[in-house]
Design an enzyme around this catalytic site. Structure first.
Site, PDB file in Angstrom:
ATOM      1  CE  LYS A  77      -3.966   1.984   2.528  1.00  0.00           C
ATOM      2  NZ  LYS A  77      -4.845   1.846   3.716  1.00  0.00           N
ATOM      3  CB  SER A 152      -8.206   3.600   2.749  1.00  0.00           C
ATOM      4  OG  SER A 152      -7.377   2.920   3.682  1.00  0.00           O
ATOM      5  CB  SER A 176      -8.560   0.730   5.559  1.00  0.00           C
ATOM      6  OG  SER A 176      -9.219   1.969   5.577  1.00  0.00           O
TER       7      SER A 176
END
Lengths: 488, 489
Positions: A77, A152, A176
C-alpha cells in the site's frame, strides 16, 4: 496461471525449478502492464526494484536455505515508506515524496526475501471506504470495473483479486483492509493493535492504524503476518507481547488444523438486525462452523451504534494533528510563489489535500477545540472504552465473534456521494478497530455476481485462533478460490 | 496608591542529555544548522517518537530535589500550532498530567542588600513537565526570508512553573538564580544562559497593596539572562502601574522584552495561538515509573547547596555568611573546595574567592568557570603566602599577573614558575636586610632619635623605606624584627 497461485504453490514452483523468482516477477509485471490500465490498482510499479529483488531472491533460493516467502512478489500500500521509491499516500501533497527510510513492515518482508512489485492505490491518506479519494484516480473492482474495490486499501485488495500479486500489504484504521477484502473476494487480516510496527507507515489515526495483509487464503495471511509481526523499538505503541507461534510460521508454514475444532463463536445480534445483504450467506457460514465442531451462540455488543460517531471524532482528531506536518515548509507540495507564511500554509495545504482529507481535518480540529473537547473528544474516548468493554464481556463467553464485514457488496463508482452514508460502510468494522482487536475478512459467497465477506474477530493477541478458524473454514469452502475475469 | 506586583515564572530548563527527548539525534550546541536533525526531528511522514529515559531520570532528579510529588503515571500531550520551526505542527509536552507535581524552592534573600527581610523565603512550584524544544527561526539573516535551524528541535526541556508568589523584580531574578544553581548542582542542565540552556517566561501583574484579587497579567516571553529578567519585570511593573494610575486597564497579552530600548512590547497577534488543542499523543504510551526507579534516583541525589553550606560551617569553621556565599553556585563551591584542598586554608581561600576573585570576575563580567586563574593556582598562591615565599601584597599583584597572562597551563606549577620568573620571593635573608637597615639608620639620625624618644610610629617610615629598597619583597615580619633591634641599639 501464476497470478492466482497461493504462496505455498508458488514457493513449491520456485523450489521445483518450474520458474525462477525473476520469471515469476516478470510474469506478474506483464499482467500488471496488460491489465492495470483498467484496474488502476498501482500508483507506482517499481519494475527495477522488483527485478533486482527477484534476482537476489533467486540467489538465496539457489543456496537452499531460503524461507517460504523468499522470491514471492508482494505489493505495498502506498503509505508504507519505501526507501528510494515514491510514497505518495495517494495525495497530491506527497506526489513527489521519497522517504529516506523504509517502514519496518517493508524491511521485514524484504529481509524475508519478498519482492516488491510496486505501491498500490488507496484513498488519500487512507481516508475513505471506496478508493475514490485517491489523487491518482479511483481503483476499479476486478469483479466489475464499474464498481469500487472498497477502501482505503482498495489497490492492494484489487491487486490480489486481479492476479497481479499473490499478497499485498494494507492498513486498517476503521476497516480499510477488511471491507476491500470483502468487496474484492480476497482474504484480509488486521492484527491486534501493536502486533505490527507502525514505524514508516504514514499516519492517519495513530491509535487505530494497524498494518495487515491481503492474500488468496488464510495460510498466506498467516505466513506474511508472521514475518511482519514483532516488537519494534522505533514504535512505542508496538507490543512486547511476542507470539512465537505466529513469528515461527515461516519455519513451519502449515497451519496445524487437523485437530477437531472446539470453542464457541458469538454472533452479535446488533450486527445482524437490518442486515439486508449477506444474511443468508452468513447463516450458511454459521451452519458450516457448527458442522466443524464450533458452538455458535448469540452475543450482545450493546454500544455498537455509538461506534461510528466515536470513531469519526477520534480518527479525525488524531488525523487533524498528524497531518499538520504537511505545511509546504520542508517536503511535500508547496504552492507557487508564496506571499507570506499564512499564504504558504493556506495554499500549500489547500492545493495539496483533497476534499475528504480537508473534511476530516476540519472535523477533527473542531473536536479538539476549546469548548468542544469535552463534548466530543473526551466523550468519544468514553464511548471507545464502552465498546472495548462490550467485547471483553463478550469474550468471557465466546472465543471468537462472527459478523458481517460491510452492509452491502461493492457499490458503483460515484454511487455514494454523501459522506455520512459513506461512513456507514464501516459500521461493522469500526468497533473492532476501536477495541484494537484482531479481525479478518474472508470470502463467503457471491451476491449478484459480487463477492461477499464474513468477519471473524478475536480477543487481543489471539491471531492464532482467528487464523486457525479461518483456515478450517477455507478447507470446507471454495469462495476464496474464485477468480474474476479481468479485461483490459 | 501603593501597588503590589505579583509575579510567576515559567522556566524552561534544557536537560543535558546526549540525545534528544524523542530521537537519537545529538543535542550538542553549535553544530552547522540542520545537521543534527534526524527524520523524527524533521517530522517526516511515518516516523515516530521514542522517549529518552535519560530525560525522565533528570526530571525525577529535579522533582526529588524540590521535595515534589513524582507522578508515577504522566501523559504526553500534543500542543498544536503552526510555525515553520515546529516541524510536526505540534509540540509534544505534558499538559494535564505532568511528571513532577507541587514542590518548593528556598530563596537566599539577595534582597538583603535592599534592606528587605533576610528571613527564610520559600517559593512554591506548581509543577514541572517534560517537553521537546522547537527549532530556531532567525529573521535577520536574509532580507526577505526566515532562516530555520532545526538542530534544537527535540531538545529535552523541563518546564518549571512557579506559583505567582514573587513580589518584586529582584525577587524574581533571585528565584531564577536559585533555579539556575539548583539545576547545575543536580547536573541536569549546563546552565549556559548565553546558549539558551535556561529561558524564562514571566507572568506579571500588579494590584493595589492589600487587595486579594489578582490584577490582569501580561506574559513576557523568552527572557534568557538574570539581568534581563530583573529589568524586564521592572519595566513591565512600571508600565502597568502607569496604565492603572492613568485610569486605564491592563490588557492581557504576551510581550517581548527589548533590552536595547529597555521596554516590553506586545507580540503581534499572529505570533500567538489561543487554542493549542491539547490532547494525549497517541504515538506515546502513558509514562509509568516505579517506586524502585524513584528510590534509585533519590539515592544518587548530589549534595545540594544547603547541605554544603552546613558542612562548610562545621568542617571549616566558616561564618554562615561566607558559607552561604560560597555555596550559592555549584561552580564556586567546587572551585572553593579545590582551592582549599591545595592551600590547606579554608578561611584564606574563602577570603580570596570573595575578595579578589569575585572582584575580577565582576570586572571582566565572566563566570568562575571561565576564570583564567584555576582553583589549583589560587590554592598554590595562598599556600605560598602561608609558607612565607611571597607576601600578601605581592600575592595580589601575582594574582593579577596570572589573570592577565591567561596561561594555558592551569596547573599549580604555573604559580611557582611565575614567582621565580618575576623574582617575587620575599627577601627574608637577614644579612641583606641588615645591610639596608644599617644604611637607613645611619642616613636618618633624626628619625632614629624620634623613635628612641618613644615615637613608635616612626617605625612605619623605616619599614616603608626597606620595602622601597626591596621593591616590596622584604618579609615584613623579618624587617620589623631587624628594625626594632637596630633602632634599640
Amino acid at each position: 496461471m501464476q497470478g492466482f497461485q497461493n504462496i505455498q504453490s508458488l514457493a513449491a514452483g520456485l523450489r521445483a525449478g518450474d520458474f525462477s523468482s525473476v520469471e515469476l516477477t516478470q510474469a506478474l509485471l506483464a499482467r500488471i502492464g496488460e491489465l492495470d490500465g483498467a484496474v488502476n490498482a498501482f500508483i507506482n510499479v517499481t519494475e527495477d526494484a522488483a527485478l533486482n529483488g527477484a534476482k537476489q531472491a533467486d540467489a538465496e533460493l539457489a543456496k537452499g536455505t531460503a524461507g517460504p516467502l523468499c522470491g514471492i512478489p508482494i505489493a505495498h500500500k502506498d503509505l508504507f515508506c519505501t526507501a528510494g521509491e515514491l510514497t505518495t499516500c495517494a495525495s497530491k501533497m506527497l506526489a513527489n515524496f521519497t522517504a529516506p527510510y523504509s517502514a519496518t513492515v517493508v524491511d521485514k518482508l524484504q529481509q524475508a526475501g519478498m519482492v516488491m512489485l510496486g505501491k498500490t492505490n488507496m484513498d488519500e491518506f487512507a481516508m475513505g471506504s471506496s478508493n475514490e479519494t485517491s489523487h491518482f484516480g479511483p481503483c476499479h473492482n476486478p469483479w466489475d470495473l464499474s464498481r469500487v474495490p472498497g477502501g482505503s486499501s482498495g489497490g492492494s485488495a484489487a491487486a490480489v483479486a486481479a492476479g497481479f500479486a499473490p499478497v499485498a500489504t494494507g492498513t486498517d484504521t476503521g476497516g480499510s483492509i477488511r471491507q476491500p477484502a470483502a468487496y474484492c473476494g480476497v482474504s484480509g487480516i488486521k492484527p491486534t493493535y501493536g502486533r505490527v510496527s507502525r514505524y514508516g507507515m504514514v499516519a492517519f489515526a495513530s491509535s487505530l492504524d494497524q498494518a495487515g495483509v491481503f492474500g488468496r487464503d488464510v495460510n498466506d495471511l498467516a505466513l506474511v503476518l508472521g514475518a511482519m509481526s514483532g516488537f519494534d523499538a522505533r514504535d512505542s505503541t508496538s507490543s512486547e507481547q511476542a507470539d512465537p507461534w505466529l513469528e515461527g510460521l515461516s519455519d513451519n508454514p502449515d497451519l496445524n488444523i487437523s485437530e477437531p475444532a472446539k470453542g464457541t463463536i458469538g454472533l452479535p445480534v446488533e450486527y445482524f438486525t437490518d442486515l439486508s445483504v449477506g444474511s443468508a450467506e452468513l447463516e450458511a457460514v454459521r451452519l458450516q462452523l457448527e458442522g466443524m465442531g464450533y458452538r455458535c451462540v448469540d452475543v450482545s455488543l450493546p454500544h455498537t451504534d455509538a461506534a461510528i460517531p466515536a470513531y469519526y471524532v477520534i480518527a479525525g482528531a488524531e488525523a487533524s494533528t498528524n497531518l499538520s506536518r504537511y505545511d509546504g515548509v520542508r517536503f511535500g507540495h508547496r504552492c507557487e510563489d508564496p506571499q507570506s507564511l499564512e499564504d504558504l500554509y493556506e495554499r500549500s495545504r489547500g492545493e495539496g489535500f483533497g476534499g475528504e482529507v480537508k473534511r476530516r481535518i476540519l472535523t477533527g480540529t473542531y473536536a479538539l477545540s476549546v469548548g468542544y473537547y469535552d463534548a466530543y473528544y473526551v466523550k468519544a474516548q468514553k464511548v471507545r472504552r464502552l465498546i472495548q468493554q462490550d467485547f471483553l464481556t463478550a469474550f468471557t463467553k465466546v472465543d471468537l465473534i462472527l459478523a458481517p464485514v460491510a452492509p452491502t457488496t461493492a457499490f458503483a463508482i460515484g454511487g455514494v456521494q454523501d459522506p455520512v452514508s459513506m461512513y456507514q460502510q464501516d459500521k461493522f468494522t469500526i468497533p473492532a478497530s476501536l477495541a484494537g482487536l484482531p479481525a479478518m475478512s474472508l470470502p463467503c459467497g457471491m451476491h449478484e455476481g459480487l463477492p461477499l465477506g464474513l468477519q471473524l474477530i478475536a480477543p487481543h493477541f489471539h491471531e492464532r485462533q482467528l487464523l486457525e478458524c479461518g483456515a478450517r473454514y477455507q478447507q470446507q469452502s471454495d469462495w476464496h478460490t474464485q477468480q474474476p475475469q479481468v479485461r483490459a | 496608591m501603593n501597588w503590589e506586583p505579583v509575579i510567576g515564572l515559567e522556566i524552561h530548563v534544557q536537560l543535558n542529555t546526549d540525545s534528544k527527548i524523542f530521537s537519537a539525534a545529538s543535542t550538542a550546541f553549535g553544530a552547522e544548522p540542520n545537521t543534527q536533525a534526524c527524520a523524527v526531528d524533521l517530522g517526516l511522514p511515518g516516523v515516530l517518537p521514542v522517549l529518552n529515559y535519560g530525560a525522565v531520570r533528570k526530571a525525577v532528579t529535579f522533582g526529588l530535589a524540590i521535595g515534589a510529588q513524582i507522578n508515577k503515571r504522566s501523559i504526553f500531550d500534543r500542543k498544536n500550532y503552526f510555525y515553520p520551526d515546529l516541524p510536526k505542527g505540534y509540540q509534544i509536552s505534558q499538559f494535564e498530567e505532568p511528571i513532577v507535581g507541587a514542590g518548593k524552592i528556598r530563596l537566599h534573600g539577595s534582597d538583603a542588600k535592599a534592606g528587605n527581610s533576610t528571613a527564610e523565603r520559600w517559593i512554591n512550584i506548581t509543577r514541572a513537565h517534560l517537553e521537546e524544544d522547537a527549532g530556531k527561526s532567525t529573521h535577520d539573516l536574509y532580507s526577505s526570508s526566515t532562516a530555520i535551524d532545526l538542530n534544537r528541535t527535540g531538545t529535552p526541556l523541563l518546564e518549571v512553573v512557579s506559583e505567582p508568589e514573587l513580589t518584586s523584580a529582584a525577587e524574581a531574578a533571585d528565584y531564577f538564580r536559585q533555579m539556575h544553581a539548583l539545576v547545575r548542582y543536580l547536573r541536569i542542565c549546563d546552565g549556559n544562559l548565553a546558549e539558551g540552556s535556561m529561558r524564562c517566561d514571566a507572568n506579571v501583574s500588579v494590584r493595589p497593596a492589600g487587595q486579594v484579587e489578582l490584577g490582569e497579567r501580561s506574559e513576557i516571553k523568552n527572557i534568557n539572562s538574570f539581568r534581563f529578567v530583573e529589568r524586564a519585570i521592572e519595566v513591565e511593573i512600571q508600565r502597568q502601574i502607569d496604565i492603572l494610575e492613568a485610569g486605564g486597564r491592563v490588557e492581557r497579552d504576551t510581550r517581548l522584552y527589548d533590552p536595547d530600548k529597555n521596554e516590553t512590547r506586545s507580540m503581534r497577534s499572529k505570533e500567538l495561538s489561543n487554542d493549542y488543542r491539547y490532547f494525549p499523543d497517541p504515538d506515546l504510551l502513558p509514562l509509568e515509573i516505579t517506586q524502585a526507579f524513584i528510590d534509585e534516583v533519590a539515592a544518587e541525589l548530589p549534595e545540594l547547596a544547603e547541605a554544603r553550606q552546613a558542612r562548610y560551617e562545621a568542617e571549616h569553621g566558616l561564618s554562615e555568611y561566607d558559607a552561604a556565599w560560597l555555596t550559592k553556585d555549584p561552580d564556586i563551591a567546587e572551585y572553593f573546595e579545590v582551592t582549599t584542598n591545595t592551600s590547606q586554608d579554608a578561611k584564606l581561600s574563602a577570603n580570596w574567592l570573595m575578595g579578589d576573585m569575585s572582584a575580577a570576575l565582576n570586572r571582566d563580567d565572566i563566570e568562575i568557570a571561565q576564570a583564567p586563574v584555576s582553583a589549583q593556582q589560587l590554592g598554590q598562591l595562598i599556600a605560598r603566602i602561608k609558607d612565607g615565599t611571597i607576601s600578601g601584597k605581592i600575592a595580589k599583584g601575582l594574582f593579577e599577573n596570572l589573570w592577565q597572562a591567561k596561561e594555558t597551563n592551569l596547573d599549580a606549577s604555573a604559580v611557582d614558575a611565575m614567582i621565580a620568573e618575576q623574582g617575587l620571593e620575599q627577601v627574608s635573608d637577614t644579612g641583606e636586610l641588615s645591610n639596608i637597615i644599617n644604611t637607613l639608620v645611619a642616613d636618618n639620625p633624626d628619625q632614629v632619635a624620634q623613635f628612641r624618644a618613644g615615637k613608635d610610629k616612626v617605625l612605619g617610615f623605616f619599614v616603608g623605606q626597606v620595602m622601597k629598597a626591596t621593591q616590596g619583597k622584604a618579609n615584613p615580619k623579618t624587617v620589623n624584627e631587624l628594625l626594632r633591634a637596630a633602632l634599640s641599639e
